[in-house]
Design a protein around this motif. Structure first.
Motif, PDB file in Angstrom:
ATOM      1  N   HIS A   1      13.710  11.719   4.577  1.00 15.76           N
ATOM      2  CA  HIS A   1      13.071  11.365   5.979  1.00 15.76           C
ATOM      3  C   HIS A   1      11.797  10.508   5.653  1.00 15.76           C
ATOM      4  N   ALA A   2      11.170  10.612   4.469  1.00 17.50           N
ATOM      5  CA  ALA A   2       9.836  10.049   4.090  1.00 17.50           C
ATOM      6  C   ALA A   2      10.514   8.589   3.556  1.00 17.50           C
ATOM      7  N   PHE A   3      11.547   8.500   2.870  1.00 19.56           N
ATOM      8  CA  PHE A   3      12.249   7.107   2.651  1.00 19.56           C
ATOM      9  C   PHE A   3      12.720   6.331   3.697  1.00 19.56           C
ATOM     10  N   ALA A   4      13.166   7.030   4.868  1.00 23.98           N
ATOM     11  CA  ALA A   4      13.525   6.448   6.063  1.00 23.98           C
ATOM     12  C   ALA A   4      12.432   6.062   6.589  1.00 23.98           C
ATOM     13  N   LEU A   5      11.226   6.730   6.641  1.00 23.43           N
ATOM     14  CA  LEU A   5      10.073   5.905   7.267  1.00 23.43           C
ATOM     15  C   LEU A   5       9.351   4.881   6.660  1.00 23.43           C
TER      16      LEU A   5
ATOM     17  N   LYS B   1       6.712   2.427   8.064  1.00 19.51           N
ATOM     18  CA  LYS B   1       5.804   3.435   8.404  1.00 19.51           C
ATOM     19  C   LYS B   1       5.349   4.224   6.981  1.00 19.51           C
ATOM     20  N   THR B   2       4.908   3.613   6.121  1.00 22.25           N
ATOM     21  CA  THR B   2       4.453   3.829   4.785  1.00 22.25           C
ATOM     22  C   THR B   2       3.625   4.948   4.706  1.00 22.25           C
ATOM     23  N   ASP B   3       2.277   5.009   5.471  1.00 22.72           N
ATOM     24  CA  ASP B   3       1.544   6.056   5.769  1.00 22.72           C
ATOM     25  C   ASP B   3       2.069   7.205   6.243  1.00 22.72           C
ATOM     26  N   GLU B   4       2.958   7.249   7.066  1.00 23.25           N
ATOM     27  CA  GLU B   4       3.558   8.400   7.559  1.00 23.25           C
ATOM     28  C   GLU B   4       4.483   8.910   6.752  1.00 23.25           C
ATOM     29  N   ALA B   5       5.128   7.977   6.096  1.00 26.78           N
ATOM     30  CA  ALA B   5       5.996   8.502   5.039  1.00 26.78           C
ATOM     31  C   ALA B   5       5.184   9.235   3.692  1.00 26.78           C
ATOM     32  N   LEU B   6       4.067   8.840   3.481  1.00 23.76           N
ATOM     33  CA  LEU B   6       3.357   9.492   2.525  1.00 23.76           C
ATOM     34  C   LEU B   6       2.690  10.741   3.088  1.00 23.76           C
ATOM     35  N   GLN B   7       2.702  10.776   4.282  1.00 21.36           N
ATOM     36  CA  GLN B   7       1.988  12.271   4.787  1.00 21.36           C
ATOM     37  C   GLN B   7       3.067  13.281   4.967  1.00 21.36           C
ATOM     38  N   VAL B   8       4.291  12.615   5.117  1.00 26.91           N
ATOM     39  CA  VAL B   8       5.504  13.499   5.007  1.00 26.91           C
ATOM     40  C   VAL B   8       5.555  14.357   3.728  1.00 26.91           C
ATOM     41  N   PHE B   9       5.418  13.486   2.673  1.00 28.49           N
ATOM     42  CA  PHE B   9       5.780  13.941   1.406  1.00 28.49           C
ATOM     43  C   PHE B   9       4.527  14.876   1.096  1.00 28.49           C
TER      44      PHE B   9
ATOM     45  N   TYR C   1      11.841   8.821  -5.332  1.00 25.81           N
ATOM     46  CA  TYR C   1      11.593   8.322  -4.144  1.00 25.81           C
ATOM     47  C   TYR C   1      10.214   8.255  -3.723  1.00 25.81           C
ATOM     48  N   LEU C   2       9.335   9.264  -4.157  1.00 23.70           N
ATOM     49  CA  LEU C   2       8.148   9.039  -3.860  1.00 23.70           C
ATOM     50  C   LEU C   2       7.499   7.828  -4.669  1.00 23.70           C
ATOM     51  N   GLY C   3       7.983   7.498  -5.909  1.00 20.25           N
ATOM     52  CA  GLY C   3       7.447   6.329  -6.543  1.00 20.25           C
ATOM     53  C   GLY C   3       7.860   4.913  -5.705  1.00 20.25           C
ATOM     54  N   LEU C   4       8.973   4.958  -4.882  1.00 24.86           N
ATOM     55  CA  LEU C   4       9.395   3.906  -4.354  1.00 24.86           C
ATOM     56  C   LEU C   4       8.352   3.778  -3.112  1.00 24.86           C
ATOM     57  N   VAL C   5       8.260   4.679  -2.522  1.00 27.15           N
ATOM     58  CA  VAL C   5       7.251   4.984  -1.431  1.00 27.15           C
ATOM     59  C   VAL C   5       5.766   4.342  -1.709  1.00 27.15           C
ATOM     60  N   LEU C   6       5.327   4.827  -2.867  1.00 25.38           N
ATOM     61  CA  LEU C   6       4.158   4.531  -3.348  1.00 25.38           C
ATOM     62  C   LEU C   6       4.049   3.047  -3.676  1.00 25.38           C
ATOM     63  N   SER C   7       5.099   2.615  -4.334  1.00 26.95           N
ATOM     64  CA  SER C   7       5.137   1.097  -4.679  1.00 26.95           C
ATOM     65  C   SER C   7       4.826   0.426  -3.371  1.00 26.95           C
ATOM     66  N   LYS C   8       5.920   0.543  -2.166  1.00 23.87           N
ATOM     67  CA  LYS C   8       5.743  -0.092  -0.964  1.00 23.87           C
ATOM     68  C   LYS C   8       4.517  -0.054  -0.466  1.00 23.87           C
ATOM     69  N   ALA C   9       3.667   1.022  -0.472  1.00 26.82           N
ATOM     70  CA  ALA C   9       2.322   1.295  -0.024  1.00 26.82           C
ATOM     71  C   ALA C   9       1.096   0.633  -0.780  1.00 26.82           C
ATOM     72  N   GLY C  10       1.746  -0.050  -1.935  1.00 33.31           N
ATOM     73  CA  GLY C  10       0.616  -0.997  -2.673  1.00 33.31           C
ATOM     74  C   GLY C  10      -0.032  -0.063  -3.790  1.00 33.31           C
ATOM     75  N   ARG C  11       0.384   1.012  -3.971  1.00 34.43           N
ATOM     76  CA  ARG C  11      -0.155   2.069  -4.967  1.00 34.43           C
ATOM     77  C   ARG C  11       0.639   2.002  -6.085  1.00 34.43           C
ATOM     78  N   GLY C  12       0.337   0.764  -6.854  1.00 31.63           N
ATOM     79  CA  GLY C  12       1.170   0.487  -8.035  1.00 31.63           C
ATOM     80  C   GLY C  12       0.883   1.495  -9.150  1.00 31.63           C
ATOM     81  N   ALA C  13      -0.271   1.804  -9.437  1.00 33.62           N
ATOM     82  CA  ALA C  13      -0.358   2.898 -10.609  1.00 33.62           C
ATOM     83  C   ALA C  13       0.168   4.222 -10.388  1.00 33.62           C
ATOM     84  N   GLU C  14       0.028   4.620  -9.195  1.00 35.01           N
ATOM     85  CA  GLU C  14       0.593   5.927  -8.685  1.00 35.01           C
ATOM     86  C   GLU C  14       1.964   5.746  -8.919  1.00 35.01           C
ATOM     87  N   ALA C  15       2.590   4.674  -8.333  1.00 37.29           N
ATOM     88  CA  ALA C  15       3.954   4.451  -8.313  1.00 37.29           C
ATOM     89  C   ALA C  15       4.726   4.312  -9.787  1.00 37.29           C
TER      90      ALA C  15
END
Length: 130
Positions: free
Chosen positions: A52-56, A61-69, A84-98
């Protein structure tokens, strides 16, 4: 799809169908709907959360995806959910965490489409967070 139709209440089958649909066609409304329904059916299942987070995130809806995680991400490193969390973090621009989540991605059994997503994320990821 035949299996999902034969077992409409089997969330595991429906979640697998959702993820496959998202990987093959990120704009597929049926895949997005299935991902949401599986998550709503069992919102504590890590696989349904991840799908679901990946779909978001695919829907922008990256912020919502991170909330779901949520807190789930702390538990998952070196597995598909962590990827998948890394992919969402990357899309959110949070490179170090990704980068931390994706560091050992090659040890995780991934589909070719997932490998392509990880490689693309790593190639375009900022080296530092803004």
């Amino acid at each position: 799809e035949k299996l999902a139709a034969a077992e409409p209440d089997n969330l595991a089958v429906r979640n697998n169908l959702a993820m496959t649909g998202l990987l093959l066609n990120p704009d597929d409304p049926t895949a997005h709907r299935l991902a949401r329904e599986c998550y709503q059916g069992d919102p504590r299942n890590p696989n349904y959360i991840s799908t679901h987070a990946f779909a978001l995130s695919l829907a922008g809806k990256t912020d919502e995806a991170l909330q779901v995680f949520g807190e789930l991400g702390k538990e998952h490193r070196g597995d598909t959910i962590g990827v998948y969390l890394g992919l969402v973090l990357s899309k959110a621009g949070r490179g170090a965490e990704a980068a931390e989540r994706l560091r050992d991605w090659e040890k995780v059994r991934l589909l070719p489409e997932e490998v392509a997503l990880v490689r693309r994320a790593l190639a375009t990821m900022p080296t530092t967070d803004v």
